[in-house]
Design a protein around this motif. Sequence first.
Motif, mmCIF file in Angstrom:
data_model
loop_
_atom_site.group_PDB
_atom_site.id
_atom_site.type_symbol
_atom_site.label_atom_id
_atom_site.label_comp_id
_atom_site.label_asym_id
_atom_site.label_seq_id
_atom_site.Cartn_x
_atom_site.Cartn_y
_atom_site.Cartn_z
ATOM 1 N N UNK A 182 0.828 -1.525 0.192
ATOM 2 C CA UNK A 182 -0.012 -0.666 -0.030
ATOM 3 C C UNK A 182 0.788 0.963 0.327
ATOM 4 N N UNK A 183 0.407 2.084 0.700
ATOM 5 C CA UNK A 183 1.092 3.793 0.953
ATOM 6 C C UNK A 183 1.779 3.986 1.758
ATOM 7 N N UNK A 184 3.211 4.599 1.573
ATOM 8 C CA UNK A 184 3.412 4.714 0.665
ATOM 9 C C UNK A 184 4.859 3.991 0.041
ATOM 10 N N UNK A 185 4.951 3.693 -0.233
ATOM 11 C CA UNK A 185 5.599 2.523 -1.307
ATOM 12 C C UNK A 185 5.279 2.138 -2.668
ATOM 13 N N UNK A 186 3.889 1.992 -2.248
ATOM 14 C CA UNK A 186 3.244 1.368 -3.879
ATOM 15 C C UNK A 186 3.417 2.793 -4.797
ATOM 16 N N UNK A 187 3.123 3.832 -3.808
ATOM 17 C CA UNK A 187 3.145 4.929 -4.821
ATOM 18 C C UNK A 187 4.517 5.399 -5.360
ATOM 19 N N UNK A 188 6.055 5.213 -4.275
ATOM 20 C CA UNK A 188 7.135 5.410 -4.407
ATOM 21 C C UNK A 188 8.015 4.716 -5.568
ATOM 22 N N UNK A 189 6.501 3.223 -5.883
ATOM 23 C CA UNK A 189 7.678 2.655 -6.410
ATOM 24 C C UNK A 189 6.686 3.080 -8.413
#
Length: 302
Positions: free
Chosen positions: A214-221
């Motif tokens: 989920x967020x924030x890792x998915x957004x950074x990907x």
Amino acid sequence: MNRPPPRIRLRKPNGVPIARDALSINLYMRHPHREVAPALLRSIDRYRRALGSDVLSDYSFEGCGWDELDDSGWERLRREVLESPGPILELMDTTSGEQRFRLDYFGSYGALIGPPTEGPTTVCAVSFWLPTEYLEEHGPGHVRELALELAAPLPFCSGHAGLAFNTGQDLLYAKPELRKLLFLHPGMDAPRLDTLALHLGAKVRTPSWLTFLGQPVLGELGGASGLRARLHSPDITVQEMESERVVVTCGPEPEAGEDGRMPPAYRELARVLEPWLFHEQYLIDSTLTADELRRWERRLLD
């Protein structure tokens, strides 16, 4: 299943179980417990419906002894989940003597962690446990759908599901024969939920058969599309979930690994997630060296 999981049944000389093979579904939420509590109860209800309402027989609240999970026990548990600022819960099946089914939960210790930031590292952490016999009886497709149903209500920032060692001890700090199995089967995890609840933060615990992001890792990907563009193995799928979350699946069934080796899909996912992987900072037991810990944490990378 094409290849059954390894059979691990370790016991003390007096017959008390030390560790057995299992499957664990682990989810981590960077939200205060009071925000997580209603969703947690929905996931617990789904777990009970899938396994049978009587499979969890006892529970412990804040480590203060054990109570029976009869109708009044469930009512008490629900009140405590909703009213406590950050409970520690253990639910288990005591009838088999092996704790084949378990549910562990660590609240956020009452910390005002707020929305995801680069600040506090505390999370609410939950583990749902299944014996490998359940996986073999119902098949990996059923278990995958169950994992998604358990995850769906929870505002997770990350999570993972796959084969694991079901042990009441800290496996990384336990007997040498247990650590040997840990390195022999790199696809089998040994989650230490108490440590993760305090220190995981926005990091990713480990790539696994199912990896929830989920967020924030998915957004950074770069979101689901950005993640798909980085992954090329035909054995990896990225499925979108509600609220800007995904589940990444490596192959049709969970893998334990043999002789320290894992299928290439796991290593590819690990390399993509490497900048966000969690590294434990605190060694509690002097019998485990820092090099051993790092080697285990990088088992899917090196």
